[in-house]
Design a protein around this motif. Structure first.
Motif, PDB file in Angstrom:
ATOM      1  N   THR A 172      16.691  -7.672 -90.951  1.00  0.00           N
ATOM      2  CA  THR A 172      16.353  -6.312 -91.393  1.00  0.00           C
ATOM      3  C   THR A 172      15.755  -6.322 -92.793  1.00  0.00           C
ATOM      4  OG1 THR A 172      18.614  -5.975 -92.196  1.00  0.00           O
ATOM      5  CG2 THR A 172      18.124  -5.248 -89.949  1.00  0.00           C
ATOM      6  N   GLY A 173      16.133  -7.368 -93.567  1.00  0.00           N
ATOM      7  CA  GLY A 173      15.549  -7.482 -94.899  1.00  0.00           C
ATOM      8  C   GLY A 173      14.133  -7.996 -94.886  1.00  0.00           C
ATOM      9  N   ASP A 185      13.383  -3.105 -88.086  1.00  0.00           N
ATOM     10  CA  ASP A 185      14.093  -1.838 -88.299  1.00  0.00           C
ATOM     11  C   ASP A 185      15.584  -2.007 -88.048  1.00  0.00           C
ATOM     12  OD1 ASP A 185      11.812  -0.468 -88.930  1.00  0.00           O
ATOM     13  OD2 ASP A 185      11.423   0.207 -86.876  1.00  0.00           O
ATOM     14  N   GLU A 186      16.353  -1.487 -88.970  1.00  0.00           N
ATOM     15  CA  GLU A 186      17.800  -1.686 -88.916  1.00  0.00           C
ATOM     16  C   GLU A 186      18.414  -1.037 -87.668  1.00  0.00           C
ATOM     17  OE1 GLU A 186      21.697  -1.021 -91.796  1.00  0.00           O
ATOM     18  OE2 GLU A 186      19.695  -0.414 -92.444  1.00  0.00           O
ATOM     19  N   PHE A 187      17.819   0.103 -87.217  1.00  0.00           N
ATOM     20  CA  PHE A 187      18.417   0.791 -86.065  1.00  0.00           C
ATOM     21  C   PHE A 187      18.307  -0.033 -84.788  1.00  0.00           C
ATOM     22  CE2 PHE A 187      14.033   1.736 -85.117  1.00  0.00           C
ATOM     23  CZ  PHE A 187      13.984   1.904 -83.750  1.00  0.00           C
ATOM     24  N   ARG A 188      17.454  -1.086 -84.820  1.00  0.00           N
ATOM     25  CA  ARG A 188      17.251  -1.889 -83.611  1.00  0.00           C
ATOM     26  C   ARG A 188      18.242  -3.037 -83.499  1.00  0.00           C
ATOM     27  NH1 ARG A 188      11.754  -4.336 -83.746  1.00  0.00           N
ATOM     28  NH2 ARG A 188      12.421  -5.001 -81.678  1.00  0.00           N
ATOM     29  N   LEU A 189      18.982  -3.313 -84.547  1.00  0.00           N
ATOM     30  CA  LEU A 189      19.863  -4.484 -84.547  1.00  0.00           C
ATOM     31  C   LEU A 189      21.317  -4.093 -84.782  1.00  0.00           C
ATOM     32  CD1 LEU A 189      17.765  -7.016 -86.674  1.00  0.00           C
ATOM     33  CD2 LEU A 189      17.951  -6.899 -84.184  1.00  0.00           C
ATOM     34  N   SER A 190      22.203  -4.810 -84.113  1.00  0.00           N
ATOM     35  CA  SER A 190      23.641  -4.727 -84.368  1.00  0.00           C
ATOM     36  C   SER A 190      24.182  -6.152 -84.375  1.00  0.00           C
ATOM     37  CB  SER A 190      24.337  -3.899 -83.280  1.00  0.00           C
ATOM     38  OG  SER A 190      24.162  -4.490 -82.003  1.00  0.00           O
ATOM     39  N   SER A 191      25.383  -6.322 -84.881  1.00  0.00           N
ATOM     40  CA  SER A 191      25.960  -7.678 -84.939  1.00  0.00           C
ATOM     41  C   SER A 191      27.394  -7.656 -84.460  1.00  0.00           C
ATOM     42  CB  SER A 191      25.884  -8.218 -86.368  1.00  0.00           C
ATOM     43  OG  SER A 191      26.686  -7.442 -87.238  1.00  0.00           O
ATOM     44  N   LYS A 192      27.811  -8.795 -83.937  1.00  0.00           N
ATOM     45  CA  LYS A 192      29.168  -8.900 -83.428  1.00  0.00           C
ATOM     46  C   LYS A 192      29.598 -10.362 -83.409  1.00  0.00           C
ATOM     47  CE  LYS A 192      32.080  -7.263 -79.647  1.00  0.00           C
ATOM     48  NZ  LYS A 192      32.128  -6.545 -78.355  1.00  0.00           N
ATOM     49  N   THR A 229      10.412  -1.195 -79.730  1.00  0.00           N
ATOM     50  CA  THR A 229      11.427  -0.220 -79.285  1.00  0.00           C
ATOM     51  C   THR A 229      12.663  -0.882 -78.701  1.00  0.00           C
ATOM     52  OG1 THR A 229      10.408  -0.033 -77.086  1.00  0.00           O
ATOM     53  CG2 THR A 229       9.645   1.499 -78.791  1.00  0.00           C
ATOM     54  N   ALA A 230      12.609  -2.211 -78.530  1.00  0.00           N
ATOM     55  CA  ALA A 230      13.753  -2.915 -77.944  1.00  0.00           C
ATOM     56  C   ALA A 230      14.863  -3.080 -78.978  1.00  0.00           C
ATOM     57  CB  ALA A 230      13.311  -4.272 -77.409  1.00  0.00           C
ATOM     58  N   LYS A 231      16.094  -2.999 -78.519  1.00  0.00           N
ATOM     59  CA  LYS A 231      17.258  -3.172 -79.385  1.00  0.00           C
ATOM     60  C   LYS A 231      17.995  -4.467 -79.011  1.00  0.00           C
ATOM     61  CE  LYS A 231      17.976   1.753 -80.251  1.00  0.00           C
ATOM     62  NZ  LYS A 231      18.929   2.878 -80.220  1.00  0.00           N
ATOM     63  N   PHE A 232      18.518  -5.129 -80.063  1.00  0.00           N
ATOM     64  CA  PHE A 232      19.149  -6.435 -79.858  1.00  0.00           C
ATOM     65  C   PHE A 232      20.487  -6.487 -80.570  1.00  0.00           C
ATOM     66  CE2 PHE A 232      14.615  -7.024 -79.455  1.00  0.00           C
ATOM     67  CZ  PHE A 232      14.466  -7.870 -78.365  1.00  0.00           C
ATOM     68  N   THR A 233      21.306  -7.375 -80.072  1.00  0.00           N
ATOM     69  CA  THR A 233      22.592  -7.662 -80.727  1.00  0.00           C
ATOM     70  C   THR A 233      22.589  -9.110 -81.220  1.00  0.00           C
ATOM     71  OG1 THR A 233      23.798  -6.129 -79.313  1.00  0.00           O
ATOM     72  CG2 THR A 233      25.083  -7.797 -80.449  1.00  0.00           C
ATOM     73  N   VAL A 234      22.910  -9.301 -82.497  1.00  0.00           N
ATOM     74  CA  VAL A 234      23.060 -10.646 -83.054  1.00  0.00           C
ATOM     75  C   VAL A 234      24.518 -11.052 -82.872  1.00  0.00           C
ATOM     76  CG1 VAL A 234      22.815 -12.105 -85.094  1.00  0.00           C
ATOM     77  CG2 VAL A 234      21.240 -10.171 -84.738  1.00  0.00           C
ATOM     78  N   GLU A 235      24.756 -12.102 -82.123  1.00  0.00           N
ATOM     79  CA  GLU A 235      26.112 -12.502 -81.759  1.00  0.00           C
ATOM     80  C   GLU A 235      26.452 -13.858 -82.404  1.00  0.00           C
ATOM     81  OE1 GLU A 235      26.039 -12.590 -77.544  1.00  0.00           O
ATOM     82  OE2 GLU A 235      25.743 -10.422 -77.327  1.00  0.00           O
ATOM     83  N   GLY A 236      27.644 -13.953 -83.039  1.00  0.00           N
ATOM     84  CA  GLY A 236      28.098 -15.196 -83.670  1.00  0.00           C
ATOM     85  C   GLY A 236      29.204 -15.869 -82.880  1.00  0.00           C
ATOM     86  N   HIS A 237      29.155 -17.233 -82.770  1.00  0.00           N
ATOM     87  CA  HIS A 237      30.154 -18.008 -82.020  1.00  0.00           C
ATOM     88  C   HIS A 237      30.539 -19.247 -82.834  1.00  0.00           C
ATOM     89  CE1 HIS A 237      29.389 -15.752 -78.242  1.00  0.00           C
ATOM     90  NE2 HIS A 237      28.117 -15.715 -78.700  1.00  0.00           N
ATOM     91  N   THR A 238      31.766 -19.716 -82.650  1.00  0.00           N
ATOM     92  CA  THR A 238      32.237 -20.935 -83.325  1.00  0.00           C
ATOM     93  C   THR A 238      32.854 -21.867 -82.307  1.00  0.00           C
ATOM     94  OG1 THR A 238      34.473 -20.117 -83.729  1.00  0.00           O
ATOM     95  CG2 THR A 238      32.777 -19.547 -85.373  1.00  0.00           C
TER      96      THR A 238
END
Length: 458
Positions: A417-418, A422-429, A383-392
């Protein structure tokens, strides 16, 4: 004329007797029998409102002609709203006939003259149903003294004093104004007994209709003539169960099982139960009646048929409320495991090792193992939701670095997600080079700044 007057009086007596059984709800008939006194001194020959009118009104010794035996009778019929209509007759012997035309201090002595009167009256009683019952009346009639007669118009005041519902004393005084000069205007006073009669008992229960609240149905005196069919001491009109003997506290309805719920409202009338459950029992006290309780001896909620809810994973959160019923979690997290700081740190240690092709967002094949480890961790917290964050690092333009960071974060999200997350649990930024964790002046520092992080959304 004497014979005619006597005939009229005889007819009046017959009329009264023949109507003694007249029927009406309100005992409307009244017969008055008594004695009368005739007084013509002075009676107003000087004018109705002259100074001499009613002079020596109470001087019975000098001016009243009294026939002490039965000498007057009146029968009246109640019309309604205090009004009644009466017919009466009277006889008297006249020996004193007042005359105010010559000398107010004298009284004409006369030979015994016969006095007959036949009068009608409309009365109005002020206080119906009381012991003291005053009334006034107007009417008219015909009066004879020997063979001389004339019509009169009469005004009357009177008082009934009732000793019982049907018997009373009546006192009455009438002013009789003659239409002819040869018959002098005079007063006539009466006193006697009045009897009311004519009530009926339609239903034959011994209670007259005028007092019977249920005149068409035989009943009991205790209930003003209304019935108590089941004999429970509660009249039918107030008895919610008039054909079944019951209790006063239940408006005459029975309570067979004695649980305080009358049978008519008791869904379990032969088994003692609870008022809150319409008289049905609840052995385990869970608010579900035994007849509907799948676990009648173990308390449980109605939503689960009276049985207790299970807690499959034993984490203290019932399955119905547990968002992770098969994985032990915490109450604060609705039965799901919480992501600890240590788990968060482990995720980012794994994420930092994800490798991309130089200048691209494509993930190198050797990173699949670490991505598999990340997926395992994420699946432990469904049930936990996460954000995938990219840095350079800072090499290259800001715009290029921003675009690259966004693309790499999205690439990792799509990989996860592939592979079952579950896709609803992840976001990216992507943050570009704007959030360094090390210096960009050394190759090692720049390597640290080129990273992917997976952070819990709180």
């Amino acid at each position: 004329m004497k014979n005619l007057s006597r005939l009229l009086l005889a007819m009046l007596l017959v009329f009264a007797i023949s109507n003694s059984n007249a029927q009406d709800k309100n005992n409307p008939w009244q017969i008055f029998i008594g004695a009368n006194a005739v007084d013509a001194y002075p009676s107003g020959d000087g004018g109705l409102f002259s100074d001499t009118f009613g002079d020596e009104y109470f001087n019975a010794e000098d001016h009243w002609n009294i026939l002490p035996s039965l000498s007057t009778i009146t029968v009246s019929k109640y019309l309604g709203n205090g009004f009644s209509l009466g017919l009466g007759g009277s006889i008297n012997k006249i020996t004193k006939w007042g005359d105010i035309s010559t000398n107010p201090d004298t009284t004409n002595e006369v030979s015994d003259l016969s006095y007959y009167a036949f009068d009608g009256i409309i009365k109005y009683n002020f206080l119906e149903g009381t012991v003291l019952d005053p009334y006034v009346g107007v009417g008219g009639g015909y009066t004879w003294i020997d063979d001389i007669g004339a019509g009169t118009v009469n005004g009357t005041v009177g008082l009934n004093i009732w000793f019982s519902e049907n018997i009373g004393l009546t006192l009455q005084s009438s002013y009789k104004h003659a239409f002819e000069d040869y018959l002098q205007t005079h007063f006539q006073h009466s006193a006697g007994i009045s009897i009311k009669f004519g009530g009926v008992d339609t239903d034959g229960d011994g209670i007259f209709d005028k007092d019977d609240a249920c005149p068409d149905v035989a009943g009991l005196a205790a209930f003003n003539g209304c019935p108590d069919t089941d004999g429970d001491g509660i009249e039918d009109s107030k008895d919610s169960c008039p054909n079944e003997a019951g209790l006063a506290e239940f408006n005459g309805c029975p309570d067979t099982d004695g649980d305080g719920v009358p049978d008519k409202d008791d869904k379990c009338p032969t088994v003692a139960g609870l008022k809150a459950l319409a008289g049905c029992p609840d052995a385990d006290g869970d608010g579900v009646t035994d007849g509907d309780d799948k676990c009648p001896n173990v308390a449980g909620p109605a939503a689960n048929g009276g049985c207790p809810w299970p807690d499959t994973d034993g984490d203290g959160v019932l399955d119905k409320d547990d968002k992770c019923p098969d994985v032990k979690g915490t109450v604060a997290n609705n039965g799901c495991p919480e992501v600890s700081e240590e788990v968060q740190k482990t995720l980012n240690e794994y994420a930092k090792t994800i490798l991309f092709d130089t200048g691209k967002s494509s993930i190198k094949t050797q990173s699949e193992a670490v991505l598999g480890d990340i997926i395992k961790i994420l699946n432990e917290y469904p049930t936990a939701k996460f954000t995938v964050e990219g840095h350079t690092d800072s090499v290259g333009s800001d715009a290029l670095n921003q675009t690259l960071s966004e693309a790499r974060a999205l690439s990792v999200k799509e990989y996860l997600t592939g592979h079952g997350v579950d896709e609803f649990r992840l976001s990216s930024k992507g943050y570009g080079e704007g959030s360094p964790i090390d210096t960009n002046n050394t190759s090692k520092g720049r390597a640290n700044n080129r990273r992917v992080e997976i952070n819990l959304v709180k």
